[in-house]
Design a protein around this motif. Structure first.
Motif, PDB file in Angstrom:
ATOM      1  N   GLN A 257       0.854  -1.192   0.000  1.00 10.53           N
ATOM      2  CA  GLN A 257       0.000   0.000   0.000  1.00 10.53           C
ATOM      3  C   GLN A 257       0.881   1.230   0.000  1.00 10.53           C
ATOM      4  N   VAL A 258       0.570   2.181  -0.886  1.00 10.83           N
ATOM      5  CA  VAL A 258       1.332   3.429  -0.947  1.00 10.83           C
ATOM      6  C   VAL A 258       0.371   4.604  -0.840  1.00 10.83           C
ATOM      7  N   THR A 276      14.576   9.542  -0.861  1.00 11.95           N
ATOM      8  CA  THR A 276      13.309  10.235  -1.098  1.00 11.95           C
ATOM      9  C   THR A 276      12.110   9.330  -0.868  1.00 11.95           C
ATOM     10  N   PHE A 277      12.344   8.073  -0.539  1.00 15.76           N
ATOM     11  CA  PHE A 277      11.254   7.120  -0.448  1.00 15.76           C
ATOM     12  C   PHE A 277      10.746   6.987   0.977  1.00 15.76           C
ATOM     13  N   GLY A 278       9.455   6.749   1.084  1.00 17.65           N
ATOM     14  CA  GLY A 278       8.866   6.442   2.371  1.00 17.65           C
ATOM     15  C   GLY A 278       8.939   4.947   2.636  1.00 17.65           C
ATOM     16  N   SER A 279       8.527   4.581   3.832  1.00 17.50           N
ATOM     17  CA  SER A 279       8.595   3.178   4.227  1.00 17.50           C
ATOM     18  C   SER A 279       7.665   2.308   3.402  1.00 17.50           C
ATOM     19  N   SER A 280       6.582   2.907   2.836  1.00 17.28           N
ATOM     20  CA  SER A 280       5.627   2.111   2.064  1.00 17.28           C
ATOM     21  C   SER A 280       6.282   1.514   0.830  1.00 17.28           C
ATOM     22  N   TRP A 281       7.139   2.277   0.150  1.00 18.24           N
ATOM     23  CA  TRP A 281       7.815   1.761  -1.038  1.00 18.24           C
ATOM     24  C   TRP A 281       8.845   0.691  -0.648  1.00 18.24           C
ATOM     25  N   LEU A 284       7.014  -2.467   0.007  1.00 13.83           N
ATOM     26  CA  LEU A 284       6.526  -3.047  -1.240  1.00 13.83           C
ATOM     27  C   LEU A 284       7.670  -3.744  -1.967  1.00 13.83           C
ATOM     28  N   ARG A 285       8.859  -3.116  -1.956  1.00 14.94           N
ATOM     29  CA  ARG A 285      10.025  -3.719  -2.617  1.00 14.94           C
ATOM     30  C   ARG A 285      10.408  -5.024  -1.950  1.00 14.94           C
ATOM     31  N   VAL A 286      10.365  -5.032  -0.642  1.00 18.05           N
ATOM     32  CA  VAL A 286      10.705  -6.262   0.093  1.00 18.05           C
ATOM     33  C   VAL A 286       9.720  -7.370  -0.223  1.00 18.05           C
ATOM     34  N   SER A 287       8.410  -7.026  -0.252  1.00 11.39           N
ATOM     35  CA  SER A 287       7.383  -8.031  -0.541  1.00 11.39           C
ATOM     36  C   SER A 287       7.583  -8.619  -1.923  1.00 11.39           C
ATOM     37  N   LEU A 288       7.923  -7.771  -2.900  1.00 15.50           N
ATOM     38  CA  LEU A 288       8.065  -8.231  -4.279  1.00 15.50           C
ATOM     39  C   LEU A 288       9.301  -9.107  -4.451  1.00 15.50           C
TER      40      LEU A 288
END
Length: 477
Positions: A257-258, A276-281, A284-288
């Protein structure tokens, strides 16, 4: 609330309507000799009363009415308050004139009925005079012809065949003269009465149909209908997904979720993408990447919503930067033509490579650390046709040799572009936007819908509905 407002507006409308007055009068139409609308009319056989009703509303009758009223007024303005109807199975025209003043309505209704009858009489008399002149001219011609024949008869030998022939011609022309004189006599005996007013103009009672009560009731009904329409629209809005629970309810895997504020429209040039990224990205990267360990990994990112083919998912840039920030060489391929490219719109890209006009290395654009972009190219309108060519699979194989992650973005998951790309990738990820993507659209998704690829999951984009509904990414502040 809408019903109350509607009733109030209806009451105001009824009050304004009550300020208008309608006068009515009726005219019995009589057939006339030479009537242009029924030239053979006599007795009860008057035809086409609807045409007569249209005649009442003509400019000619309006001008005569203005003369009778003694006012200088444009025909269009004078005709604005007039209406004419024909009761079924009658030879009657009913005139109605609506005005703000009762005396004015009566005077104008009378003026129109009288002007119409005068106009009919004048038209009939003009037609009769024209026919009379024509018949009299024919009679004169026949008389001259008889005189000539008599002169020829006097000179013909007695007896002779010529004399017999001349006598027959004299008899024939004399008969024609008699018939023409009979027709002329009958025309002179015809009626010149165009009709008569059988009901003098008078103010008609307004009744319930013009009352404030009726207009208030109508406003109330319209208010209720408007309320129902808004309720239906709100219900349709509620049919859109409102959170991640709706994704799970559709039995679809949630990849991440972003937030809307985390969406990006272009490369973070010259910066560290990770900063520049938040924890949501990151999540998501870890999940993928933990779920799919194959390298190179080819991914199709498409929208669960029925957006146009030429638009890309909102999370396109963010997804690409998320993998690149993990030090994975990433190539972002724009198969939608809607990816904001930060000045590369005029750069050769996918379409030119598929056509064999340039090499892949010439088309790739450096967009940041570990991130390159293959833009749509300069012939975006041809993307769909080119994707179906054999060169597409060859291109994907070539891109895979240059990257750890290949992210191809397309429009709607059910679009033709996404369907053809599905057959060439490892994983399909769909994006769902809160308040925009419909529950039914999610229900139509299934693992079978993306075969032979594997359904990687759903990215849920949460944010203001009015912005998400535009289906385009926005720059970070």
């Amino acid at each position: 609330m809408l019903a109350v407002v509607g009733a109030a507006l209806g009451f105001v409308g009824g009050t304004l309507r009550a300020d208008s007055v309608t006068a009515r009068t009726a005219v019995l139409i009589a057939p006339l000799e030479g009537n242009p609308f029924s030239p053979d009319g006599s007795g009860e056989d008057l035809m086409n009363l609807l045409t007569e009703a249209e005649l009442v509303s003509s400019d000619a009758v309006a001008r005569l009415s203005a003369e009778k009223l003694g006012v200088a007024i444009a025909s269009e303005e004078l005709l604005a308050g007039l209406s004419v109807t024909v009761p079924p199975n009658t030879q009657i025209l009913e005139f109605e004139y609506t005005a703000t003043d009762g005396d004015m309505a009566v005077r104008r209704a009378d003026a129109f009925s009288e002007a119409y009858l005068d106009y009919r009489r004048a038209r009939s008399e003009g037609r009769s005079n024209e026919l009379t002149e024509r018949i009299e001219a024919q009679i004169e011609q026949r008389v001259q012809e008889v005189d000539r024949l008599f002169r020829d008869l006097d000179e013909a030998p007695i007896p002779s065949q010529e004399r017999t022939l001349l006598q027959g011609q004299i008899d024939s022309v004399s008969t024609q003269i008699g018939q023409l004189r009979t027709t002329l006599s009958e025309m002179g005996m015809g009626s010149s009465d165009p009709g008569q007013v059988i009901t003098p103009a008078a103010i008609s009672s307004s009744g319930f149909l013009n009352s404030r009560a009726l207009y208030s009731l109508g406003g109330l009904i319209l208010g209720l209908i408007a309320g129902l329409v808004l309720a239906v629209l709100r219900s349709e809005r509620n049919a859109s997904i409102q959170g991640v629970d709706d994704i799970e309810a559709a039995s679809l895997p949630l990849l991440g979720q972003v937030r809307f504020s985390d969406l990006g429209v272009g490369p973070t040039r010259g910066e560290s993408s990770a900063s520049t990224f938040g924890s949501s990205w990151r999540q998501l990267r870890v999940s993928l990447l933990t779920q799919f360990r194959k390298r190179p990994l080819t991914i199709l990112l498409a929208s669960a919503s029925d957006i146009p083919e030429s638009q890309c998912p909102l999370s396109s840039w963010g997804m690409a930067e998320a993998t690149a920030s993990g030090t994975l060489d990433t190539i972002l391929v724009d198969a939608s033509g809607g990816l904001p490219q930060g000045g590369t719109d005029s750069h050769p890209g996918l379409t030119e490579v598929l056509r064999g006009q340039i090499e892949l290395s010439e088309a790739l654009v450096r967009a940041g650390d570990h991130l390159r972009v293959l833009p749509a190219g300069m012939a975006k309108e041809d993307i769909e046709d080119l994707l179906f060519s054999p060169s597409t699979s060859k291109l994907i194989d070539e891109v895979k040799r240059l990257a750890d992650v290949v992210l191809i973005v397309a429009g709607p998951i059910r679009g033709s572009r996404a369907r053809v790309i599905t057959t060439m990738v490892d994983v399909v990820i769909v994006e769902a936007a809160g308040g925009v993507t419909g529950m039914q659209e999610l229900a139509n998704m299934s693992t079978q819908a993306v075969e032979p690829a594997e359904l990687g999951g759903v990215i849920y984009v949460d944010g203001p509905r009015r912005l998400l509904a535009r289906s385009v990414p926005y720059a970070r502040s």
